[in-house]
Scaffold this motif. Sequence first.
Motif, PDB file in Angstrom:
ATOM      1  N   ASP A  91       0.870  -1.180   0.000  1.00 23.87           N
ATOM      2  CA  ASP A  91       0.000   0.000   0.000  1.00 23.87           C
ATOM      3  C   ASP A  91       0.899   1.220   0.000  1.00 23.87           C
ATOM      4  OD1 ASP A  91      -2.470   1.537   0.406  1.00 23.87           O
ATOM      5  OD2 ASP A  91      -1.668   1.909   2.422  1.00 23.87           O
ATOM      6  N   SER A  92       1.334   1.599  -1.188  1.00 22.62           N
ATOM      7  CA  SER A  92       2.272   2.719  -1.293  1.00 22.62           C
ATOM      8  C   SER A  92       1.872   3.623  -2.444  1.00 22.62           C
ATOM      9  CB  SER A  92       3.688   2.193  -1.541  1.00 22.62           C
ATOM     10  OG  SER A  92       4.512   3.246  -2.003  1.00 22.62           O
ATOM     11  N   PRO A  93       1.802   4.916  -2.196  1.00 24.95           N
ATOM     12  CA  PRO A  93       1.472   5.839  -3.292  1.00 24.95           C
ATOM     13  C   PRO A  93       2.584   5.891  -4.338  1.00 24.95           C
ATOM     14  CG  PRO A  93       2.071   7.053  -1.302  1.00 24.95           C
ATOM     15  CD  PRO A  93       2.014   5.615  -0.918  1.00 24.95           C
ATOM     16  N   ASP A  94       3.759   5.326  -4.000  1.00 25.75           N
ATOM     17  CA  ASP A  94       4.886   5.430  -4.928  1.00 25.75           C
ATOM     18  C   ASP A  94       5.010   4.220  -5.842  1.00 25.75           C
ATOM     19  OD1 ASP A  94       5.547   7.850  -3.721  1.00 25.75           O
ATOM     20  OD2 ASP A  94       6.687   6.808  -2.148  1.00 25.75           O
ATOM     21  N   ILE A  95       4.243   3.151  -5.559  1.00 30.75           N
ATOM     22  CA  ILE A  95       4.372   1.942  -6.395  1.00 30.75           C
ATOM     23  C   ILE A  95       3.046   1.651  -7.098  1.00 30.75           C
ATOM     24  CG2 ILE A  95       4.866  -0.534  -6.383  1.00 30.75           C
ATOM     25  CD1 ILE A  95       6.806  -0.039  -4.100  1.00 30.75           C
ATOM     26  N   LEU A  96       3.022   1.923  -8.375  1.00 26.47           N
ATOM     27  CA  LEU A  96       1.773   1.759  -9.133  1.00 26.47           C
ATOM     28  C   LEU A  96       1.649   0.343  -9.669  1.00 26.47           C
ATOM     29  CD1 LEU A  96       1.671   5.171 -11.025  1.00 26.47           C
ATOM     30  CD2 LEU A  96       0.326   4.453  -9.041  1.00 26.47           C
ATOM     31  N   HIS A  97       2.746  -0.223 -10.157  1.00 25.24           N
ATOM     32  CA  HIS A  97       2.676  -1.560 -10.754  1.00 25.24           C
ATOM     33  C   HIS A  97       3.107  -2.591  -9.723  1.00 25.24           C
ATOM     34  CE1 HIS A  97       1.839   0.406 -14.502  1.00 25.24           C
ATOM     35  NE2 HIS A  97       2.858   1.210 -14.278  1.00 25.24           N
ATOM     36  N   LYS A  98       2.171  -2.914  -8.841  1.00 25.14           N
ATOM     37  CA  LYS A  98       2.480  -3.729  -7.666  1.00 25.14           C
ATOM     38  C   LYS A  98       2.953  -5.117  -8.037  1.00 25.14           C
ATOM     39  CE  LYS A  98      -1.225  -1.347  -5.167  1.00 25.14           C
ATOM     40  NZ  LYS A  98      -2.520  -1.246  -5.862  1.00 25.14           N
ATOM     41  N   SER A  99       2.354  -5.701  -9.075  1.00 27.50           N
ATOM     42  CA  SER A  99       2.745  -7.060  -9.459  1.00 27.50           C
ATOM     43  C   SER A  99       4.179  -7.080  -9.962  1.00 27.50           C
ATOM     44  CB  SER A  99       1.824  -7.604 -10.548  1.00 27.50           C
ATOM     45  OG  SER A  99       0.529  -7.761 -10.036  1.00 27.50           O
ATOM     46  N   ASP A 100       4.518  -6.088 -10.766  1.00 29.22           N
ATOM     47  CA  ASP A 100       5.882  -6.002 -11.296  1.00 29.22           C
ATOM     48  C   ASP A 100       6.894  -5.918 -10.155  1.00 29.22           C
ATOM     49  OD1 ASP A 100       4.623  -5.946 -13.677  1.00 29.22           O
ATOM     50  OD2 ASP A 100       5.163  -3.875 -14.213  1.00 29.22           O
TER      51      ASP A 100
ATOM     52  N   ALA B 298       5.052  -7.318  -5.271  1.00 25.92           N
ATOM     53  CA  ALA B 298       4.453  -6.842  -4.037  1.00 25.92           C
ATOM     54  C   ALA B 298       2.967  -7.196  -3.942  1.00 25.92           C
ATOM     55  CB  ALA B 298       4.659  -5.336  -3.912  1.00 25.92           C
ATOM     56  N   VAL B 299       2.609  -8.327  -4.572  1.00 24.11           N
ATOM     57  CA  VAL B 299       1.228  -8.832  -4.499  1.00 24.11           C
ATOM     58  C   VAL B 299       1.305 -10.315  -4.166  1.00 24.11           C
ATOM     59  CG1 VAL B 299      -0.898  -9.269  -5.768  1.00 24.11           C
ATOM     60  CG2 VAL B 299       0.420  -7.184  -6.230  1.00 24.11           C
ATOM     61  N   LYS B 300       0.591 -10.750  -3.154  1.00 25.38           N
ATOM     62  CA  LYS B 300       0.546 -12.184  -2.831  1.00 25.38           C
ATOM     63  C   LYS B 300      -0.911 -12.615  -2.778  1.00 25.38           C
ATOM     64  CE  LYS B 300       4.952 -12.602  -2.290  1.00 25.38           C
ATOM     65  NZ  LYS B 300       5.788 -13.516  -3.087  1.00 25.38           N
ATOM     66  N   LEU B 301      -1.196 -13.665  -3.503  1.00 25.91           N
ATOM     67  CA  LEU B 301      -2.577 -14.159  -3.575  1.00 25.91           C
ATOM     68  C   LEU B 301      -2.703 -15.444  -2.772  1.00 25.91           C
ATOM     69  CD1 LEU B 301      -3.033 -13.769  -7.436  1.00 25.91           C
ATOM     70  CD2 LEU B 301      -3.771 -12.171  -5.671  1.00 25.91           C
ATOM     71  N   ASN B 302      -3.988 -15.806  -2.491  1.00 27.91           N
ATOM     72  CA  ASN B 302      -4.267 -17.136  -1.947  1.00 27.91           C
ATOM     73  C   ASN B 302      -3.549 -17.434  -0.642  1.00 27.91           C
ATOM     74  OD1 ASN B 302      -6.128 -18.749  -3.305  1.00 27.91           O
ATOM     75  ND2 ASN B 302      -4.799 -18.683  -5.132  1.00 27.91           N
ATOM     76  N   ILE B 303      -3.501 -16.437   0.203  1.00 23.36           N
ATOM     77  CA  ILE B 303      -2.860 -16.649   1.501  1.00 23.36           C
ATOM     78  C   ILE B 303      -3.840 -17.369   2.415  1.00 23.36           C
ATOM     79  CG2 ILE B 303      -1.954 -15.446   3.542  1.00 23.36           C
ATOM     80  CD1 ILE B 303      -1.062 -13.284   1.373  1.00 23.36           C
ATOM     81  N   GLY B 304      -3.422 -18.572   2.894  1.00 23.61           N
ATOM     82  CA  GLY B 304      -4.389 -19.465   3.542  1.00 23.61           C
ATOM     83  C   GLY B 304      -4.313 -19.497   5.060  1.00 23.61           C
TER      84      GLY B 304
ATOM     85  N   THR C 164       6.960  -6.207   1.664  1.00 23.73           N
ATOM     86  CA  THR C 164       7.682  -4.968   1.981  1.00 23.73           C
ATOM     87  C   THR C 164       9.130  -5.046   1.499  1.00 23.73           C
ATOM     88  OG1 THR C 164       8.006  -5.880   4.202  1.00 23.73           O
ATOM     89  CG2 THR C 164       6.254  -4.258   3.951  1.00 23.73           C
ATOM     90  N   GLY C 165       9.712  -6.231   1.632  1.00 23.84           N
ATOM     91  CA  GLY C 165      11.083  -6.414   1.149  1.00 23.84           C
ATOM     92  C   GLY C 165      11.190  -6.198  -0.347  1.00 23.84           C
ATOM     93  N   ASN C 166      10.341  -6.891  -1.096  1.00 21.24           N
ATOM     94  CA  ASN C 166      10.365  -6.764  -2.560  1.00 21.24           C
ATOM     95  C   ASN C 166      10.115  -5.332  -2.997  1.00 21.24           C
ATOM     96  OD1 ASN C 166      10.889  -9.451  -2.903  1.00 21.24           O
ATOM     97  ND2 ASN C 166       8.751 -10.022  -3.371  1.00 21.24           N
ATOM     98  N   ALA C 167       9.149  -4.690  -2.335  1.00 26.12           N
ATOM     99  CA  ALA C 167       8.798  -3.319  -2.712  1.00 26.12           C
ATOM    100  C   ALA C 167       9.991  -2.397  -2.485  1.00 26.12           C
ATOM    101  CB  ALA C 167       7.581  -2.853  -1.924  1.00 26.12           C
TER     102      ALA C 167
END
Lengths: 698, 698
Positions: free
Chosen positions: B525-534, B537-543, B556-559
């Motif tokens: 959640d950062s105003p400075d990162i528009l292309h989160k997947s690139d 910084a997006v993780k799906l299916n967290i169980g 946060t590390g990747n971002a």
Amino acid sequence: MNIEKLLRPKSMAIIGASEKDGFGGDTCRIILQYKKEQSRVYFVNPKYSMVFDRICYPAIADIEDEVDMAIICTPKKAVNTLLREAAGKGCKGAVVFASGYAETGSEGKADQDELVDLCDKLDIALMGPNCAGFANYIDDVFSFAFLTDYRQRKGNIGLVSQSGQICLAGLDLPNIGFSHIISSGNSAQITVEEYLSFLVDDEDTKVVCAYIEGIKKPELFINALRRAALKRKPVVILKSGRSEKARELAASHTGSLAGSDKALSAIFEKYGVLRVDDVQELFFTAQVFSRLKKMPASFKYASLNVSGGEALITADTALLSGIELAEFGQETKQKLKQLLPFYATASNPLDMTATLAYDPDKLAAALKIIMDDQDVGAVIMGYTINNVITDTTVRCLIEGLEKATCSEHAKPVVWLTFVSHTPDKEQSDHLEVMNIPVLPPSKYGFKILGSLNKFASYRAEERNLDFVNSTARAAGKYAALTEYESMKELADAGIASVKQVVVPDKTTLQKVIAELRFPLVMKIDSPDILHKSDAGAVKLNIGSKEEALVAFDEITGNAGRYKPGARIGSVLVREMIPQGTEVIAGIVTDNQFGAFVMVGLGGVFVELFEDIQLYPVPLSKHEAKKMITSLKAYKLLTGFRGEPSKDVDALSDLIVRVGDYACNHINNLKEMDINPLFIYEEGKGVAPADALIVKEIP
Amino acid sequence: MNIEKLLRPKSMAIIGASEKDGFGGDTCRIILQYKKEQSRVYFVNPKYSMVFDRICYPAIADIEDEVDMAIICTPKKAVNTLLREAAGKGCKGAVVFASGYAETGSEGKADQDELVDLCDKLDIALMGPNCAGFANYIDDVFSFAFLTDYRQRKGNIGLVSQSGQICLAGLDLPNIGFSHIISSGNSAQITVEEYLSFLVDDEDTKVVCAYIEGIKKPELFINALRRAALKRKPVVILKSGRSEKARELAASHTGSLAGSDKALSAIFEKYGVLRVDDVQELFFTAQVFSRLKKMPASFKYASLNVSGGEALITADTALLSGIELAEFGQETKQKLKQLLPFYATASNPLDMTATLAYDPDKLAAALKIIMDDQDVGAVIMGYTINNVITDTTVRCLIEGLEKATCSEHAKPVVWLTFVSHTPDKEQSDHLEVMNIPVLPPSKYGFKILGSLNKFASYRAEERNLDFVNSTARAAGKYAALTEYESMKELADAGIASVKQVVVPDKTTLQKVIAELRFPLVMKIDSPDILHKSDAGAVKLNIGSKEEALVAFDEITGNAGRYKPGARIGSVLVREMIPQGTEVIAGIVTDNQFGAFVMVGLGGVFVELFEDIQLYPVPLSKHEAKKMITSLKAYKLLTGFRGEPSKDVDALSDLIVRVGDYACNHINNLKEMDINPLFIYEEGKGVAPADALIVKEIP
């Protein structure tokens, strides 16, 4: 049968001549009014001794002269007897107006068959029955039964129509001229195709027009279209039968059976036939080709208008209709600026303002500047020709055009109206003499300019215009080849490279597997199991000999359990191809017109948007490429959304080979379906993943 | 400003009266020719003492009577002085023909602004400049400068046009009658919208027609359209500016700036405005509404033709144009059979054969049978009206129609021609008296019947006709909300249920995670990162909670690695929604017309086929549903290829809420994009997977 004696007789007899209303009377009236040389016209009717102050013979046999052609104006019951009498007199042509034949049902159909047999036996070329006859303005022959107002109609449009009413519509239009008008009615013996051939070959006919309900002689039809394409003679066809309702009605109107409309459209596309949607479009399209002395060399138009509003509307309607407007060059704009008032814009469409519209010399100068612009292919003069004396604008515009178009280098000019109107006769005649076609408002006008562009850009040499006729196969019996056999056909025909074997047992599998490259796909090869995946009898991505051996057992086991008793002799083993963009390609056959290749993008495009292109075989690579680029979803193959462009060139080659395959198997091929066919990025080709071929069982 | 004094003056002065050609002379000629009561018409020109045998005053001040309205026929330079003199005489309305104003560029624009200011100050309602004036056939006022042939034109069509030439086109057409013709020219002060309002409210105007180049007063315009919709008064509009070229030209023609054409089309859709493509369609659409005394109750047509060929062509062209033909019931067919010859078919379109076409009584009987068929909404008589005396058919047809339509229960009848023609005046007049509209050939005719269907089926009560005006925001500054904020807006506005939090650290994450249901999606959640997947910084299916904690560090590390220095304060955690069919929905805004909801199917449909529906807010559920069913890809939602049908009802509800949201934020919302929005099978709703809202920065 000698169609010449029918359409160009030296002498003729009107049997059933009369002064009353009806076929006999109206045919006589038309001859007396129009025909210049009447000495060898003979009236026949046992009821009268004189008709319209001319001798009326009791029977055709009583005429002292030779008679080439008989016009039989009587009701149906007398027709056959009269035809025999005419044959006795040496007639080789006859027009039969009477109705009550195939258009009325099965009994009438039998009568029609008898009529045709009789004419065949008597060596008489027959027009009709249930027709309005013909007028040959070139050779001064009139055998037409519908009255029109008297005026000169000789010109260069040849029309054949299965509806007399549509002939009448053409004859009633002002400022349009015909070489031949033929109302062929039921077209029982001499058919539409033969009249069409005649008009294509006729040197006095510059434009061939037809209204057709059904094709009876596909080969003759296509040969005529090919000759026209090679001669660059425009053929404009209104063909009914797009709707289910029209197909039903055709049977009762002229007893025509309509073939597949899509197949016919594809044939029109191949031979450059201009298909029109209604009667208005038919005649006004014909008028354009009839008048224009040259075709536009390029397809961007300059439009001149007398008002800003009309200029705007022209810009919009051109866009809506896909007609491109030229971009005036800097030099053109500068020169125009010098002619226009200070506030005017030298843009296209051009608002001429009163400065040009009321000054023929200035207008001519502006037209010359515009015609000199290399981006301009032709000029549209946009103005409504009224019938009102107060409107002097139209006179100025015509005078300006006259000055500008007298040069040899002048570009083609068409006149576009904004509302349909009673046009002023003097001005209309003037434009006719100047060879400037007058177009109806935009929905017709721009569609017609589209046809003009289509014709002018058609190149027969880019096409493969051969027609491969197939034996009729409506009643044949068909069977599907197995997937292995279908794919083998593709490989044998050089359509695609396919590496596959069918193995009866694991020992064979072990032997042949060395010659295949992993990964492999394996499927049950059984004529009894159609849905192989449902049966668990398909294995993909097999990476080694060991996996293949396991797969063999699983596939045969699953198949056996899925359908006990099924013939499970063998397993298909094929090199697996990488996933690409899904395309479908193949062959469909039409009972009248033989084989057509088809191509489309896989997925929803075919099913939802009916985005399929169909084209007659054989075809050139140019034609194959055009099929692909005509797909609505074509953009998906050209680097859409960052994907690499696809190998459209390879797909075109494959389509050509599919077409050749169809030609080589024309007499027993029913259909071919390559689905999916994967297309890869440019340079990487195409590959079929599955195929199905259906052939006639001998 | 009192538009009444302009359009309904009791007395008027023609300033620049003359006998010469031009504005002054032609205006005088028209008044002398048309105006019944001429006693309070005054000619003014210092050059003459008499004009056309009437006293000519040196100045308006010399007229002894009161003068309501001045027609200023002089060139531009005298206009302002004359307006002052007119105001001195008490004039409250003025027509200015002169050109040279905004249509000529910036200098002219300044002059036009001065002219408007002057008229505002003098309390004069101004028509023009650069116009052709008006004719008020109801109140016998003529202030029009373009000559036409003399005939009676009083009727019920009210036309306002930004092009005088288009007024002229209407006046030149035979058999069409007007209440008002207004050529508003540059529409500098009194604008098109005000004339349109006047015509909507005018009781003598049954159909409102307009040619428009640009809208200046959106709210006034929409209010007029709403009143027309509620009154059920047809509004037919030809609006230019669809093409880039037309938009450029509009500026130089009447100084109009064209707004977004798509936005305007959507507004027309909402208020039931019939948009036409060209001048021909404008006037013939108007003619249909002008003549018909009632609307078809259903939208299936019966077509009658005098020839089989024309019946077939009608079947095809109706299909091509989307006009439905009725299916005759068994009873209808049986009764018709008794009137027809044995071989004829009682189908629709009906080939009347000579039996009906030449016998008015039989035709009337057949028409009554057809009108009694409940599937038939209206009748099309298909025949070309020629100008030739030989054609008696048309007389018989009209006589038959006359007998059949005299009953109160008769269904509406329209006449459809096959080629545009010089129509016989007597027959045309007869059809006019019988209130039967005569349509041009199919490309226009059926399009016009489509408009008739559209108008007759429009129900104001199904629509939300409110117009929510927005403050102009072309110059505003905008910023995008974050995904969290955008989704929160959706949730807060009740547009969709969204369960999400933003967590600054893992401790908070551990606390809040109990309230969320797995699986989750987590994103930076950062105003400075528009292309989160690139950014990874997006993780799906967290169980599970454990996975979530690991994900937090990874994101946060990747971002941080992706964009050193970016503000990486927090992570968005949201309940993950199941995959559904992708839809996009949202809001776009138009500078003139405010907010519009949009909806389309995701993927290639929007980008390749431009398959997007746009609609003004607010909107009813009926309207939302109609947007969805109007999508080309709508079929994909209705159980296509064995998929379950999708929850279109829930999507419609969402669209309504999106529309309401736009209304509530009308003054600072720039756009909203819910993409993708998943739609599930029926009963299972819709859910947004991502959203972006752009708002004005205060």
